[in-house]
Scaffold this motif. Structure first.
Motif, short mmCIF file in Angstrom:
data_model
loop_
_atom_site.label_atom_id
_atom_site.label_comp_id
_atom_site.label_asym_id
_atom_site.label_seq_id
_atom_site.Cartn_x
_atom_site.Cartn_y
_atom_site.Cartn_z
N ALA A 1 1.44 -107.30 -10.64
CA ALA A 1 2.16 -106.35 -11.49
C ALA A 1 2.59 -107.01 -12.79
N ALA A 2 3.04 -108.26 -12.71
CA ALA A 2 3.47 -108.98 -13.91
C ALA A 2 2.29 -109.25 -14.83
N ILE A 3 1.15 -109.58 -14.26
CA ILE A 3 -0.05 -109.82 -15.08
C ILE A 3 -0.41 -108.55 -15.85
N PHE A 4 -0.38 -107.42 -15.18
CA PHE A 4 -0.74 -106.16 -15.83
C PHE A 4 0.23 -105.86 -16.98
N LEU A 5 1.53 -105.94 -16.73
CA LEU A 5 2.50 -105.63 -17.78
C LEU A 5 2.46 -106.65 -18.92
N ARG A 6 2.23 -107.90 -18.58
CA ARG A 6 2.15 -108.95 -19.60
C ARG A 6 1.05 -108.64 -20.61
N GLU A 7 -0.06 -108.10 -20.12
CA GLU A 7 -1.20 -107.81 -21.00
C GLU A 7 -1.07 -106.45 -21.67
N VAL A 8 -0.63 -105.44 -20.90
CA VAL A 8 -0.66 -104.07 -21.41
C VAL A 8 0.44 -103.80 -22.43
N GLN A 9 1.44 -104.70 -22.52
CA GLN A 9 2.50 -104.49 -23.52
C GLN A 9 1.94 -104.46 -24.94
N ALA A 10 0.73 -104.98 -25.12
CA ALA A 10 0.11 -104.95 -26.45
C ALA A 10 -0.12 -103.52 -26.93
N GLU B 1 6.60 -99.81 -25.30
CA GLU B 1 7.93 -99.66 -24.71
C GLU B 1 8.26 -100.78 -23.72
N PHE B 2 7.23 -101.53 -23.29
CA PHE B 2 7.46 -102.64 -22.35
C PHE B 2 7.56 -103.98 -23.06
N TYR B 3 7.43 -103.98 -24.37
CA TYR B 3 7.60 -105.20 -25.16
C TYR B 3 9.10 -105.46 -25.39
N PRO B 4 9.55 -106.71 -25.28
CA PRO B 4 8.78 -107.90 -24.92
C PRO B 4 8.86 -108.17 -23.41
N PHE B 5 7.71 -108.41 -22.80
CA PHE B 5 7.67 -108.69 -21.37
C PHE B 5 7.06 -110.08 -21.17
N ALA B 6 7.75 -110.91 -20.42
CA ALA B 6 7.23 -112.24 -20.05
C ALA B 6 7.47 -112.45 -18.57
N ASP B 7 6.48 -112.93 -17.88
CA ASP B 7 6.60 -113.12 -16.43
C ASP B 7 7.10 -114.53 -16.11
N LYS B 8 7.30 -114.79 -14.82
CA LYS B 8 7.84 -116.08 -14.39
C LYS B 8 6.92 -117.23 -14.78
N ALA B 9 5.61 -117.01 -14.68
CA ALA B 9 4.65 -118.08 -14.99
C ALA B 9 4.77 -118.51 -16.45
#
Length: 211
Positions: free
Chosen positions: A143-152, A156-164
């Motif tokens: 889920a984090a991978i998807f949001l990390r990429e799709v925020q481009a 509305e999900f910017y800025p999103f950064a995951d734990k990695a």
């Protein structure tokens, strides 16, 4: 080295999103690119190397499975063969089943269009993550991978950064808060920056950038 200089160096060497590597143009914001990104998130969630997950995602596209309906027309042996050929030798059979379960959910819940999930989440990252985790095989990482990429494209999900990405940021002396990190990179480069932070971690190259 200043934080901005370190960010410039990261972007120069590792600043490529995983969607771009896959050849997916998210700027179109149409069902097929979003579907392919979600497939990559699923494949990356399995206990395999990121390179193998990317290879498997490309193999799925080469097989013609670029939409939920096209994937639905595939058989289990066909999926196993494609995944095995991409290097999924240990988890090919499990993933071949998971990916069809996840595909059924996408068709049933969202008519194959992840933009409906976007509307359902209504700008709430936690709601989006909960919805994404209802897909078979997608957990917190996927889920984090998807949001990390799709925020481009889903601004509305910017800025999103995951734990990695944030764990690498901490090791490099960069902000561990997504908003503060975004202020250093700017909105346009932020998806590339969080991808770069993940890539430098995968490449075991953190010490070079830190030192």
């Amino acid at each position: 080295m200043k934080q901005t200089e370190r960010i410039d160096a990261l972007l120069a060497e590792y600043g490529r999103t995983f969607a771009a590597e896959l050849g997916v143009d998210l700027s179109r914001n149409t069902p097929s690119p979003l579907f392919r990104l979600l497939c990559l998130a699923l494949l990356t969630s399995a206990p395999v190397q990121a390179e193998i997950a990317m290879r498997a995602a490309r193999a799925m596209a080469d097989a013609g499975w670029t939409t939920p309906k096209k994937l639905a027309a595939s058989t289990w042996p066909e999926r196993v063969k494609v995944l095995n050929g991409a290097g999924y030798a240990r988890v090919d059979e499990k993933t071949a089943t998971q990916i069809m379960d996840f595909n059924h959910h996408l068709l049933d819940a969202y008519d194959g269009d992840l933009r409906q999930l976007r509307a359902e989440a209504n700008g709430d990252p936690d709601a989006a993550i909960r919805a994404l985790k209802r897909f078979k095989g997608i957990g917190d990482t996927g889920a984090a991978i998807f949001l990390r990429e799709v925020q481009a494209v889903w601004g509305e999900f910017y800025p999103f950064a995951d734990k990695a990405s944030l764990s690498t940021a901490e090791k490099l002396g960069l902000p561990t808060d997504a908003a503060k990190l975004a202020r250093l990179s700017g909105r346009a480069d932020f998806p590339r920056l969080v991808a770069a932070l993940v890539r430098v971690k995968l490449a075991h190259d953190i010490d070079r950038f830190r030192d």
